[in-house]
Design a protein around this motif. Structure first.
Motif, PDB file in Angstrom:
ATOM      1  N   ILE A  50     -26.686   9.860  25.375  1.00  0.00           N
ATOM      2  CA  ILE A  50     -26.197  11.062  26.058  1.00  0.00           C
ATOM      3  C   ILE A  50     -27.371  11.881  26.588  1.00  0.00           C
ATOM      4  CG2 ILE A  50     -24.995  13.261  25.691  1.00  0.00           C
ATOM      5  CD1 ILE A  50     -23.205  11.765  23.665  1.00  0.00           C
ATOM      6  N   SER A  51     -28.399  12.039  25.757  1.00  0.00           N
ATOM      7  CA  SER A  51     -29.563  12.828  26.170  1.00  0.00           C
ATOM      8  C   SER A  51     -30.206  12.253  27.420  1.00  0.00           C
ATOM      9  CB  SER A  51     -30.606  12.874  25.050  1.00  0.00           C
ATOM     10  OG  SER A  51     -30.152  13.685  24.004  1.00  0.00           O
ATOM     11  N   SER A  52     -30.172  10.942  27.562  1.00  0.00           N
ATOM     12  CA  SER A  52     -30.815  10.340  28.735  1.00  0.00           C
ATOM     13  C   SER A  52     -30.138  10.822  30.015  1.00  0.00           C
ATOM     14  CB  SER A  52     -30.780   8.817  28.645  1.00  0.00           C
ATOM     15  OG  SER A  52     -29.455   8.345  28.837  1.00  0.00           O
ATOM     16  N   GLY A  53     -28.831  11.054  29.944  1.00  0.00           N
ATOM     17  CA  GLY A  53     -28.126  11.571  31.111  1.00  0.00           C
ATOM     18  C   GLY A  53     -28.391  13.046  31.345  1.00  0.00           C
ATOM     19  N   VAL A  54     -28.661  13.780  30.254  1.00  0.00           N
ATOM     20  CA  VAL A  54     -28.869  15.225  30.372  1.00  0.00           C
ATOM     21  C   VAL A  54     -30.326  15.530  30.729  1.00  0.00           C
ATOM     22  CG1 VAL A  54     -28.685  17.434  29.165  1.00  0.00           C
ATOM     23  CG2 VAL A  54     -27.071  15.607  28.644  1.00  0.00           C
ATOM     24  N   GLN A  55     -31.242  14.833  30.083  1.00  0.00           N
ATOM     25  CA  GLN A  55     -32.676  15.146  30.202  1.00  0.00           C
ATOM     26  C   GLN A  55     -33.409  14.278  31.200  1.00  0.00           C
ATOM     27  OE1 GLN A  55     -34.777  14.890  26.491  1.00  0.00           O
ATOM     28  NE2 GLN A  55     -34.752  17.113  26.323  1.00  0.00           N
ATOM     29  N   GLY A  56     -32.802  13.182  31.578  1.00  0.00           N
ATOM     30  CA  GLY A  56     -33.503  12.276  32.484  1.00  0.00           C
ATOM     31  C   GLY A  56     -34.566  11.451  31.796  1.00  0.00           C
ATOM     32  N   VAL A  57     -34.440  11.263  30.467  1.00  0.00           N
ATOM     33  CA  VAL A  57     -35.356  10.369  29.750  1.00  0.00           C
ATOM     34  C   VAL A  57     -34.599   9.066  29.497  1.00  0.00           C
ATOM     35  CG1 VAL A  57     -36.704  10.023  27.655  1.00  0.00           C
ATOM     36  CG2 VAL A  57     -36.510  12.312  28.641  1.00  0.00           C
ATOM     37  N   PRO A  58     -35.055   7.940  30.046  1.00  0.00           N
ATOM     38  CA  PRO A  58     -34.331   6.677  29.839  1.00  0.00           C
ATOM     39  C   PRO A  58     -34.141   6.396  28.347  1.00  0.00           C
ATOM     40  CG  PRO A  58     -36.162   6.381  31.362  1.00  0.00           C
ATOM     41  CD  PRO A  58     -36.280   7.765  30.813  1.00  0.00           C
ATOM     42  N   PRO A  59     -32.992   5.832  27.937  1.00  0.00           N
ATOM     43  CA  PRO A  59     -32.698   5.638  26.517  1.00  0.00           C
ATOM     44  C   PRO A  59     -33.790   4.877  25.762  1.00  0.00           C
ATOM     45  CG  PRO A  59     -30.787   5.060  27.846  1.00  0.00           C
ATOM     46  CD  PRO A  59     -31.892   5.382  28.804  1.00  0.00           C
ATOM     47  N   PHE A  60     -34.363   3.834  26.396  1.00  0.00           N
ATOM     48  CA  PHE A  60     -35.381   3.062  25.670  1.00  0.00           C
ATOM     49  C   PHE A  60     -36.616   3.911  25.405  1.00  0.00           C
ATOM     50  CE2 PHE A  60     -35.631   2.142  30.217  1.00  0.00           C
ATOM     51  CZ  PHE A  60     -36.943   2.477  30.508  1.00  0.00           C
ATOM     52  N   LEU A  61     -36.929   4.843  26.320  1.00  0.00           N
ATOM     53  CA  LEU A  61     -38.096   5.714  26.141  1.00  0.00           C
ATOM     54  C   LEU A  61     -37.803   6.765  25.062  1.00  0.00           C
ATOM     55  CD1 LEU A  61     -40.932   6.560  26.949  1.00  0.00           C
ATOM     56  CD2 LEU A  61     -39.957   7.851  28.860  1.00  0.00           C
ATOM     57  N   GLY A  62     -36.572   7.290  25.076  1.00  0.00           N
ATOM     58  CA  GLY A  62     -36.170   8.264  24.054  1.00  0.00           C
ATOM     59  C   GLY A  62     -36.173   7.634  22.670  1.00  0.00           C
ATOM     60  N   ARG A  63     -35.539   6.450  22.583  1.00  0.00           N
ATOM     61  CA  ARG A  63     -35.438   5.755  21.282  1.00  0.00           C
ATOM     62  C   ARG A  63     -36.828   5.432  20.741  1.00  0.00           C
ATOM     63  NH1 ARG A  63     -31.438   6.052  17.903  1.00  0.00           N
ATOM     64  NH2 ARG A  63     -33.170   6.356  16.493  1.00  0.00           N
ATOM     65  N   TYR A  64     -37.679   4.892  21.598  1.00  0.00           N
ATOM     66  CA  TYR A  64     -39.037   4.487  21.192  1.00  0.00           C
ATOM     67  C   TYR A  64     -39.846   5.719  20.764  1.00  0.00           C
ATOM     68  CZ  TYR A  64     -43.776   2.544  21.668  1.00  0.00           C
ATOM     69  OH  TYR A  64     -45.075   2.158  21.450  1.00  0.00           O
ATOM     70  N   THR A  65     -39.689   6.833  21.504  1.00  0.00           N
ATOM     71  CA  THR A  65     -40.435   8.056  21.181  1.00  0.00           C
ATOM     72  C   THR A  65     -40.025   8.574  19.804  1.00  0.00           C
ATOM     73  OG1 THR A  65     -40.561   8.598  23.539  1.00  0.00           O
ATOM     74  CG2 THR A  65     -41.045  10.372  21.997  1.00  0.00           C
ATOM     75  N   ILE A  66     -38.716   8.607  19.557  1.00  0.00           N
ATOM     76  CA  ILE A  66     -38.242   9.070  18.245  1.00  0.00           C
ATOM     77  C   ILE A  66     -38.722   8.142  17.134  1.00  0.00           C
ATOM     78  CG2 ILE A  66     -36.195   9.443  16.792  1.00  0.00           C
ATOM     79  CD1 ILE A  66     -34.671  10.245  19.335  1.00  0.00           C
ATOM     80  N   ASP A  67     -38.516   6.854  17.336  1.00  0.00           N
ATOM     81  CA  ASP A  67     -38.735   5.904  16.239  1.00  0.00           C
ATOM     82  C   ASP A  67     -40.202   5.681  15.903  1.00  0.00           C
ATOM     83  OD1 ASP A  67     -36.042   5.835  16.328  1.00  0.00           O
ATOM     84  OD2 ASP A  67     -35.870   3.842  17.243  1.00  0.00           O
ATOM     85  N   THR A  68     -41.086   6.139  16.785  1.00  0.00           N
ATOM     86  CA  THR A  68     -42.513   6.016  16.503  1.00  0.00           C
ATOM     87  C   THR A  68     -43.145   7.372  16.168  1.00  0.00           C
ATOM     88  OG1 THR A  68     -42.885   6.197  18.889  1.00  0.00           O
ATOM     89  CG2 THR A  68     -42.931   3.973  17.933  1.00  0.00           C
ATOM     90  N   HIS A  69     -42.480   8.474  16.546  1.00  0.00           N
ATOM     91  CA  HIS A  69     -43.145   9.788  16.459  1.00  0.00           C
ATOM     92  C   HIS A  69     -42.360  10.876  15.724  1.00  0.00           C
ATOM     93  CE1 HIS A  69     -45.441   8.015  19.788  1.00  0.00           C
ATOM     94  NE2 HIS A  69     -46.318   8.996  19.669  1.00  0.00           N
ATOM     95  N   HIS A  70     -41.048  10.789  15.642  1.00  0.00           N
ATOM     96  CA  HIS A  70     -40.278  11.985  15.315  1.00  0.00           C
ATOM     97  C   HIS A  70     -39.289  11.823  14.151  1.00  0.00           C
ATOM     98  CE1 HIS A  70     -42.093  14.382  18.405  1.00  0.00           C
ATOM     99  NE2 HIS A  70     -41.851  13.455  19.314  1.00  0.00           N
ATOM    100  N   THR A  71     -38.647  12.947  13.821  1.00  0.00           N
ATOM    101  CA  THR A  71     -37.777  13.046  12.652  1.00  0.00           C
ATOM    102  C   THR A  71     -36.318  13.150  13.106  1.00  0.00           C
ATOM    103  OG1 THR A  71     -39.522  14.254  11.458  1.00  0.00           O
ATOM    104  CG2 THR A  71     -37.281  14.434  10.590  1.00  0.00           C
ATOM    105  N   PRO A  72     -35.522  12.094  12.897  1.00  0.00           N
ATOM    106  CA  PRO A  72     -34.097  12.179  13.253  1.00  0.00           C
ATOM    107  C   PRO A  72     -33.388  13.261  12.435  1.00  0.00           C
ATOM    108  CG  PRO A  72     -34.748   9.906  12.791  1.00  0.00           C
ATOM    109  CD  PRO A  72     -35.884  10.787  12.350  1.00  0.00           C
ATOM    110  N   GLY A  73     -32.296  13.778  12.963  1.00  0.00           N
ATOM    111  CA  GLY A  73     -31.531  14.811  12.264  1.00  0.00           C
ATOM    112  C   GLY A  73     -31.172  14.417  10.834  1.00  0.00           C
ATOM    113  N   TYR A  74     -30.736  13.175  10.641  1.00  0.00           N
ATOM    114  CA  TYR A  74     -30.386  12.717   9.286  1.00  0.00           C
ATOM    115  C   TYR A  74     -31.585  12.833   8.349  1.00  0.00           C
ATOM    116  CZ  TYR A  74     -26.131  10.672  11.284  1.00  0.00           C
ATOM    117  OH  TYR A  74     -24.932  10.490  11.922  1.00  0.00           O
TER     118      TYR A  74
END
Ligand code: ZN
Ligand code: ZN
Length: 462
Positions: free
Chosen positions: A269-293
């Motif tokens: 959903i964010s990829s449609g709102v922010q213009g960040v392709p899903p693979f780039l968003g997923r990769y950025t989170i999974d290598t750098h960031h803290t998911p809500g859970y």
């Protein structure tokens, strides 16, 4: 008719009892899922909003203001910066992301009292406002106190905080020389405190009863840290960016206010709102960031009095989702540390979160001085215009007599008016000037008085 005749008979004790206690839990049930220990602290002018420069912090109180709250800069959410003020008059900046300095100015803080900066890591969204504070803080009264910057080493020296500062100074070469026509004194001196990023639990600051410790974050590259501040039985932690880790749980354990970054699991959903392709968003989170859970998981490990998230887009479509993910593991008090201007007051008994009302068109607060020697000292500028500018272009300046109307010609100050440091005893300063520059000085006196009274109380009676 006398006033007495207007007085009506009081309602029955039973009616008064029912009305007064209706809606008040009085220990009969627990109100709210998120509000254990969450209540306005004493001394607030308004429990609904914080207005800059209207409230004195209690001597045993901590205030946290979110001055920048997102990695993607936009009006309303500058890049990340967490400001901590203590009742003893000290303040601390944790990260100083691009644009966040505007919120410090708008919140009524003078640039020269912002002198301790702790940088979690060297992504520019965490230190982008540093060059501005460095230059304009020096111009605006940081004449007698150095800027102090704390930050991690890198795996090799070229990636450490000290190297970043060196590079920043090189970038600012023209600006520094240009501003040397002003009385900046210590303004360009930076005390760089680069610590070993591997020294988990190391104390990097220990003054006036305040300690700051750090630990490593897993943020794709070596040299990312989380920070914890402890003072007077109160504490806060800002994790900076990174993947959820056992080190976070260990070093932030039991902190009063735990602030972590987070990303909601809304990549598609964010990829449609922010213009960040899903693979780039997923990769950025999974290598750098803290998911809500994971943010909720860590809050449940740390068990703070209040869990908070920042470094997140404050968007309606994802706020509820973020809370739902956090609530999977964390049942305790939670608030967003976003958008910009969220204000948190912390005492031993209560924590309260409000919206700060930050003006859009503020002005600088006067520089604040400690006046330790009872004098205002204005340093002599190191340069004159003649030192840094060839005469030709100055000679092309239009004669002021040609544009100032008859009778409206100010006395121009084209050369610095004294040829040594200007020293003025406080008692001879115009009262308005002393009033505007001396608030910090008076606050410190009030705090010292509070401490000496506490100490006097503690002495046994004879
Ligand atoms: Zn970031
Ligand atoms: Zn980062």
């Amino acid at each position: 008719m006398s006033d007495e005749s207007k007085k009506r008979p009081q309602s029955s004790p039973e009616d008064i009892q029912n009305a007064q206690y209706g809606g008040v839990p009085m220990g009969r049930w627990k109100e709210g899922l998120l509000f254990e220990g969450i209540a306005p602290t004493p001394g607030l002018k308004s429990a609904a909003n914080w207005f800059p420069r209207t409230e004195k912090l209690g001597p045993d109180e901590m205030r946290i203001i979110f001055m920048g709250t997102a990695p993607m800069i936009r009006p309303g959410q500058m890049n990340t910066s967490v400001f901590v003020q203590l009742g003893n008059g000290n303040n601390f900046i944790f990260d100083l992301g691009e644009g966040s300095i505007a919120n410090y100015v708008a919140s009524g803080f003078s640039l020269n009292e912002l002198d301790k900066i702790f940088i979690t890591h060297l992504h520019v969204d965490h230190f982008g406002s540093l060059p501005y504070l460095y230059m304009f803080g020096g111009w605006s009264g940081r004449w007698h106190n150095k800027l102090r910057v704390f930050g991690p080493s890198g795996r090799t020296p070229e990636y450490g905080t000290a190297k970043m500062i060196e590079g920043m100074q090189m970038m600012l070469g023209w600006h520094m020389d240009a501003f040397d026509v002003f009385p900046n004194g210590e303004g360009w001196n930076i005390e760089v405190n680069e610590f070993d990023f591997r020294d988990n639990g190391g104390v990097i600051y220990d003054e006036d009863g305040v300690t700051v410790t750090h630990w490593q974050r897993s943020h794709a590259k070596d040299g990312a840290s989380g920070y914890r501040l402890d003072w007077n039985g109160l504490s806060m932690a800002w994790t900076g960016d990174g993947r959820p880790s056992h080190l976070d749980a260990k070093y932030a354990a039991g902190v009063d206010v735990y602030i972590t970054e987070t990303r909601a699991e809304l990549v598609s959903i964010s990829s449609g709102v922010q213009g960040v392709p899903p693979f780039l968003g997923r990769y950025t989170i999974d290598t750098h960031h803290t998911p809500g859970y994971a943010a909720g998981y860590l809050m449940n490990e740390v068990k703070p009095r209040l869990g908070m998230t920042t470094h997140m887009e404050f968007d309606a479509y994802q706020n509820e989702e973020t809370v739902a993910e956090i609530r999977e593991h964390w049942k305790g008090p939670f608030h967003f540390g976003a958008p910009d201007g969220v204000v948190v007051n912390v005492t031993k008994d209560d924590i309260w979160v409000r919206e700060g009302i930050i003006p859009r068109f503020p002005n600088l607060r006067s520089p604040q001085f400690d006046f330790d020697d009872g004098q205002l000292v204005v340093p002599l500028p190191r340069k004159t215009r003649e030192d840094i500018q060839e005469p030709f272009v100055r000679e092309q300046q239009i004669d002021p007599a040609d544009y100032y109307p008859e009778g409206y010609h100010p006395i121009l100050l084209e050369d610095w008016p004294v040829d040594s440091d200007l020293v003025i005893d406080l008692e001879t300063l115009p009262p308005a000037l002393l009033e505007s520059m001396g608030e910090r000085w008076r606050d410190r006196k009030a705090y010292n008085k509070h401490i000496s009274e506490l100490t006097a109380d503690a002495e046994p009676d004879e």
